[in-house]
Design an enzyme around this catalytic site. Sequence first.
Site, mmCIF file in Angstrom:
data_model
loop_
_atom_site.group_PDB
_atom_site.id
_atom_site.type_symbol
_atom_site.label_atom_id
_atom_site.label_comp_id
_atom_site.label_asym_id
_atom_site.label_seq_id
_atom_site.Cartn_x
_atom_site.Cartn_y
_atom_site.Cartn_z
ATOM 1 N N LYS A 1 -3.547 12.297 -2.783
ATOM 2 C CA LYS A 1 -3.042 11.986 -1.458
ATOM 3 C C LYS A 1 -1.528 12.269 -1.395
ATOM 4 C CE LYS A 1 -7.311 10.870 -1.245
ATOM 5 N NZ LYS A 1 -7.817 9.530 -1.454
ATOM 6 N N ASP B 1 -4.491 -0.770 -6.209
ATOM 7 C CA ASP B 1 -4.600 0.607 -5.731
ATOM 8 C C ASP B 1 -3.523 0.761 -4.652
ATOM 9 O OD1 ASP B 1 -5.173 2.924 -4.318
ATOM 10 O OD2 ASP B 1 -7.347 2.688 -4.435
ATOM 11 N N ARG C 1 -6.864 17.551 -24.490
ATOM 12 C CA ARG C 1 -7.473 16.333 -23.913
ATOM 13 C C ARG C 1 -6.677 15.102 -24.346
ATOM 14 N NH1 ARG C 1 -11.195 14.218 -26.669
ATOM 15 N NH2 ARG C 1 -12.454 16.078 -27.011
ATOM 16 N N TYR D 1 -11.406 1.321 -0.653
ATOM 17 C CA TYR D 1 -11.808 2.727 -0.532
ATOM 18 C C TYR D 1 -13.314 2.830 -0.793
ATOM 19 C CZ TYR D 1 -12.104 7.670 -1.745
ATOM 20 O OH TYR D 1 -12.456 8.980 -1.807
HETATM 21 C C1 LIG Z 1 -8.813 8.928 -2.220
HETATM 22 C C2 LIG Z 1 -8.680 7.526 -2.670
HETATM 23 C C3 LIG Z 1 -9.208 7.111 -3.894
HETATM 24 C C4 LIG Z 1 -10.020 8.029 -4.796
HETATM 25 O O1 LIG Z 1 -9.267 9.077 -5.270
HETATM 26 P P1 LIG Z 1 -9.854 10.548 -5.614
HETATM 27 O O2 LIG Z 1 -8.637 11.271 -6.031
HETATM 28 O O3 LIG Z 1 -10.497 11.059 -4.383
HETATM 29 O O4 LIG Z 1 -10.843 10.351 -6.708
HETATM 30 C C5 LIG Z 1 -9.005 5.793 -4.267
HETATM 31 N N1 LIG Z 1 -8.330 4.930 -3.478
HETATM 32 C C6 LIG Z 1 -7.802 5.297 -2.291
HETATM 33 C C7 LIG Z 1 -7.065 4.306 -1.480
HETATM 34 C C8 LIG Z 1 -7.969 6.604 -1.848
HETATM 35 O O5 LIG Z 1 -7.457 6.958 -0.665
#
Ligand SMILES: *Cc1c(COP(=O)(O)O)cnc(C)c1O
Length: 386
Positions: free
Chosen positions: A200, A175, A51, A103
């Site tokens: 993604k 982000d 961890r 998001y």
């Molecule tokens: C999918 C996504 C998230 C969240 O990520 P997870 O891996 O699903 O927890 C945050 N921001 C954006 C722009 C996303 O597409």
Amino acid sequence: MTERKAGFATRAIHVGQGPDASTGAVVQPIHLATTFAQEGVGRHGGYEYTRSNNPTREQLETCLASLEGGRHALAFASGLAATTCAMLLLEPGDHVVYMEDAYGGTYRLFDKVMARYGVRFSAVDATRPGAIEAAMTERTRLVWIETPTNPRLRIVDIAAAAEAAHRHGASLAVDSTFATPFLQRPLELGADIVMHSSTKYLGGHSDVLGGCLVTSDDAVAARLRFHQNAVGGVPSPFDCWLLLRGLKTLALRMQRHCDNALAVARHLDAHPSVSVVHYPGLESHPQHALAARQMSGGFGGMVSLELEDEAAAVRVLEALRLFTLAESLGAVESLAEHPGLMTHTSVPPEERRRIGLGDGLLRLSVGVEDLDDLLADIDQALRRFE
Ligand SMILES: *Cc1c(COP(=O)(O)O)cnc(C)c1O
């Protein structure tokens, strides 16, 4: 003499990786061990418990830091685990200004979870100059933006947001999931923290969940590192290894995503059944010039479009064959979804309308298939309800 810095694609394949020193294996092993032998009490080679630190995770973090141009990267079990860790930099009473078109899960984390711990949030349209500063209070510690945004693909000026945040003693977090470090590097534009859902494009194959934070601020990194271990939302070594594997083709995949998405956006733009196409690479996009300035190498693989109404949107979605009807994005296969009915249901209907997330809006994650096949699929789906 300074050593020449290798290019992006080279670093994606080699940084933190390279042949395994003990065996020569060209692909690094996956270190599944949860605990590590110590030479003496409290004396060890940097690893004690997975961890806290793990060799496979460390390789991933080293590679991610290099790709974002940051000094420190921290990997998490999901994008939301990464965002949560960034939120733990805050104290009750602190205030966050964030980009409204965020998001859906980020909105839910802010509104339904962090708000219960006394952190206050203001949503703004950060594409409007001055909007961030107008919302800032004495207690604003963090500005959180997403660019390009999900699902409207609006562009926020990262350098201007960083200046606004810094003038008031706050930090800027970006982000950058939709852009990936291949297309956009927020730290170079003044951001303090970059966040990704590695689920993604970084992973790129719809088979691993992950998230990361990258920063060049040593003090911020130390606090994030403390919480990464104290809260424990870390990824498994196997997930880290899958992400390292995905990163190796990130440059290749992004080039193809960008080429296909631009062609799909142009095609849709010329189609009589489509009212509006949102894609930052189109000259008609309101922030095309800004996108061209702060991104390089393309405009990403996400395209959204507006049809007449919800019924038309649902009919087209259900008629697509090659585009799979599914949430998520950023992988080799093309996906399509209805944000209002699928990914953004946690955003209340009146808020959805206010931020322009209409009932006829569809979101496409354009994959790396042959372009002709993608266009043929779109045409047959649109034709069916003409
Ligand atoms: C999918 C996504 C998230 C969240 O990520 P997870 O891996 O699903 O927890 C945050 N921001 C954006 C722009 C996303 O597409």
